[in-house]
Every structure is written in structure tokens, then in C-alpha cells.
Design a protein around this motif. Structure first.
Motif, PDB file in Angstrom:
ATOM      1  N   ASP A  91       0.580  13.181   0.656  1.00 27.29           N
ATOM      2  CA  ASP A  91       1.443  14.245   0.135  1.00 27.29           C
ATOM      3  C   ASP A  91       2.892  14.026   0.563  1.00 27.29           C
ATOM      4  O   ASP A  91       3.829  14.241  -0.225  1.00 27.29           O
ATOM      5  CB  ASP A  91       0.963  15.608   0.624  1.00 27.29           C
ATOM      6  N   LEU A  92       3.089  13.594   1.814  1.00 26.72           N
ATOM      7  CA  LEU A  92       4.446  13.320   2.289  1.00 26.72           C
ATOM      8  C   LEU A  92       5.070  12.174   1.509  1.00 26.72           C
ATOM      9  O   LEU A  92       6.258  12.208   1.179  1.00 26.72           O
ATOM     10  CB  LEU A  92       4.420  12.988   3.782  1.00 26.72           C
ATOM     11  N   ALA A 133      -5.422   7.194  -0.772  1.00 21.00           N
ATOM     12  CA  ALA A 133      -5.399   7.284   0.692  1.00 21.00           C
ATOM     13  C   ALA A 133      -6.812   7.278   1.258  1.00 21.00           C
ATOM     14  O   ALA A 133      -7.084   6.638   2.288  1.00 21.00           O
ATOM     15  CB  ALA A 133      -4.647   8.544   1.119  1.00 21.00           C
ATOM     16  N   ARG A 134      -7.717   7.978   0.613  1.00 23.07           N
ATOM     17  CA  ARG A 134      -9.090   7.998   1.108  1.00 23.07           C
ATOM     18  C   ARG A 134      -9.762   6.631   0.956  1.00 23.07           C
ATOM     19  O   ARG A 134     -10.588   6.234   1.791  1.00 23.07           O
ATOM     20  CB  ARG A 134      -9.902   9.079   0.390  1.00 23.07           C
ATOM     21  N   ALA A 135      -9.411   5.909  -0.099  1.00 21.83           N
ATOM     22  CA  ALA A 135      -9.962   4.562  -0.281  1.00 21.83           C
ATOM     23  C   ALA A 135      -9.507   3.640   0.837  1.00 21.83           C
ATOM     24  O   ALA A 135     -10.291   2.850   1.377  1.00 21.83           O
ATOM     25  CB  ALA A 135      -9.544   4.005  -1.640  1.00 21.83           C
ATOM     26  N   ASN A 142       0.859  -1.182   0.000  1.00 17.12           N
ATOM     27  CA  ASN A 142       0.000   0.000   0.000  1.00 17.12           C
ATOM     28  C   ASN A 142       0.897   1.234   0.000  1.00 17.12           C
ATOM     29  O   ASN A 142       1.517   1.546   1.009  1.00 17.12           O
ATOM     30  CB  ASN A 142      -0.889  -0.030   1.245  1.00 17.12           C
ATOM     31  N   PRO A 143       1.000   1.951  -1.109  1.00 16.57           N
ATOM     32  CA  PRO A 143       1.995   3.019  -1.196  1.00 16.57           C
ATOM     33  C   PRO A 143       1.744   4.205  -0.286  1.00 16.57           C
ATOM     34  O   PRO A 143       2.664   4.978  -0.048  1.00 16.57           O
ATOM     35  CB  PRO A 143       1.918   3.455  -2.673  1.00 16.57           C
ATOM     36  N   VAL A 144       0.522   4.374   0.226  1.00 17.03           N
ATOM     37  CA  VAL A 144       0.295   5.517   1.099  1.00 17.03           C
ATOM     38  C   VAL A 144       0.336   5.128   2.563  1.00 17.03           C
ATOM     39  O   VAL A 144       0.108   5.942   3.429  1.00 17.03           O
ATOM     40  CB  VAL A 144      -1.060   6.197   0.797  1.00 17.03           C
ATOM     41  N   SER A 184      -8.100  15.011   6.159  1.00 15.73           N
ATOM     42  CA  SER A 184      -6.891  15.841   6.236  1.00 15.73           C
ATOM     43  C   SER A 184      -5.661  14.996   6.533  1.00 15.73           C
ATOM     44  O   SER A 184      -4.597  15.188   5.926  1.00 15.73           O
ATOM     45  CB  SER A 184      -7.061  16.913   7.318  1.00 15.73           C
ATOM     46  N   LEU A 185      -5.790  14.038   7.456  1.00 13.97           N
ATOM     47  CA  LEU A 185      -4.658  13.168   7.779  1.00 13.97           C
ATOM     48  C   LEU A 185      -4.254  12.314   6.580  1.00 13.97           C
ATOM     49  O   LEU A 185      -3.057  12.142   6.297  1.00 13.97           O
ATOM     50  CB  LEU A 185      -5.017  12.267   8.963  1.00 13.97           C
ATOM     51  N   ALA A 186      -5.247  11.791   5.866  1.00 13.79           N
ATOM     52  CA  ALA A 186      -4.946  10.978   4.684  1.00 13.79           C
ATOM     53  C   ALA A 186      -4.229  11.805   3.625  1.00 13.79           C
ATOM     54  O   ALA A 186      -3.268  11.341   2.991  1.00 13.79           O
ATOM     55  CB  ALA A 186      -6.239  10.395   4.114  1.00 13.79           C
TER      56      ALA A 186
END
Length: 230
Positions: free
Chosen positions: A73-74, A114-116, A11-13, A66-68
Motif C-alpha cells: 500500500d505504501l 506482495a503475498r507471492a 520487484n516493485p513491492v 499484514s506487513l506485506a
């Protein structure tokens, strides 16, 4: 010296935070200098997923959104090579479809990803008030036809979108779905995903002979889901 290695999992995020094993320092130790133990990695990312699930279930969606976005983004900023590769793929796909305007960027795609993942981790089976998926007329007709047919059905998708939640929704509609997926590199993470899918009615075929099991389920009229790249 204390350090924690962060590597990308399947999972890349959701970067993998490695566990630690305390080892005595090698080589001579100068007197009067405190030399801390070294760290050797053993993956325990199931703890990271469990903690992320705890947050996703307990915090408001606006906060977890927001956290996702911050985490994705990082990841994009810290992996320029992958960012460029994703951007190239998106540009190629956009050009092939003939759509107008600029293609979406890697940052936007990773945020959606990320939201998924957040939605999957936040899901509590049987909890009222969750939003139902929106199906196109074509998808709704195809689903209804397959259900009327009664034969074994194979669902194939790409590794994108809310695939985990989509399977859980379908399992609730059908009374259960089998999933054929490559196991995660970490056995602990694999156990986490298998258990979380099972709680939503999705049975992961992770036996020693998954293909044989899948064929048996299909012959019995079951539904089998698979990701093309997994």
C-alpha cells in the motif's frame, strides 16, 4: 547530512534500500557547524531480502500478511504514476475478457504480488505442512501428458502470480527445473535469488551463454521455465 535513497528494484513491492559509503563533505565547512558525511549508493538489497525472509519464516502468516499489505500500500501511494499505469492495464484486460463488474485495482494487484513474494521468501525446502498448489483439470492433464512424453518441455508464464513458488513445487515433482531469467540489476540480489531458487531445486541459467545451455538441457529432455517479460 545523512540520507538513504529508496528506489524500486525489479520487484516493485520490495523497494531497494541503498547502502552507504562515507565520503568527506565537499566545499567549505563553517566553523562550529557539524557537517555529516554524504552518502553514495551501492545496492545491497540482498540484505533487505535476507531480513524479509527471516521475518517471513519466523512470524505467523497473519502477521506477514499484514506487513506485506502495508508495504505494498505504501508503494502504491508513493508511486502514483505506476498506480495509474497498472489501473489502466487492468481496466483494458478486464474489458477484453468481457467480465462484468469493475476491474480489480492497482492496490489489490500489488497486495497479491506482495503475498507471492512473501511465500517465496518464507519457503523452507522439505518443511512439512506446506499447502500444495491447486491445479485445474486442464493444467493437471497437460502436466501429466508432458511427463509421459519425456521430451524437453518449455514452460512460459507472465510476470505475475506465485511464479517462484510454482517453479519450486514443480522442481520437487520432477526432480529439478531450469529457469531462464534476466538477471537483477544488483549482482548481490541476483546471487540471493539464484541461491534461494537452487535450494528449492530450480537451477537458474546464468552462464555467459544461457540460450545455448537452455537448448542443450531441452535436447536432453529437461524442463525449462521462462517469464515472457524477463
Amino acid at each position: 547530512l545523512l540520507g538513504v535513497e529508496v528506489v524500486a528494484g525489479s520487484n516493485p513491492v520490495a523497494p531497494t534500500i541503498e547502502s552507504i559509503r562515507w565520503l568527506p563533505p565537499r566545499g567549505p565547512q563553517p566553523r562550529g557547524v557539524l557537517v555529516g558525511p554524504r552518502i553514495r549508493a551501492h545496492s545491497v538489497t540482498d540484505l533487505g531480502y535476507t531480513f524479509a525472509s527471516f521475518l517471513a519464516r519466523g512470524l505467523p502468516p497473519s502477521v506477514t500478511d499484514s506487513l506485506a499489505h502495508i508495504l505494498s500500500d505504501l508503494y502504491v501511494l508513493s508511486h502514483p504514476g505506476r498506480r495509474r499505469a497498472v489501473s489502466r492495464n487492468l481496466a483494458w484486460i478486464w474489458a477484453e475478457t468481457g467480465r462484468d463488474g469493475p476491474p480489480p485495482g492497482a492496490r489489490e494487484s500489488y497486495r497479491i504480488f506482495a503475498r507471492a513474494v512473501r511465500d517465496f521468501l518464507a519457503h523452507v525446502p522439505g518443511r512439512p505442512g506446506e499447502t500444495s498448489p491447486r491445479l485445474s483439470e486442464r493444467a493437471r492433464d497437460a502436466l501429466a501428458e508432458a511427463r509421459r512424453d519425456g521430451r524437453g518441455t518449455v514452460l512460459v508464464s507472465g510476470h505475475f502470480g506465485p511464479w517462484e513458488r510454482a517453479l519450486q513445487w514443480l522442481a520437487a515433482e520432477l526432480g529439478g527445473v531450469d529457469a531462464l531469467a534476466a538477471p537483477h540489476r544488483s549482482a548481490a540480489v541476483e546471487r540471493f535469488f539464484v541461491a534461494r531458487r537452487a535450494a528449492g531445486g530450480v537451477h537458474t541459467l546464468c552462464s555467459s551463454r544461457p540460450v545455448v545451455t537452455a537448448l542443450q538441457r531441452l535436447k536432453a529432455g529437461g524442463w525449462l521455465a521462462a517469464l515472457a517479460d524477463r
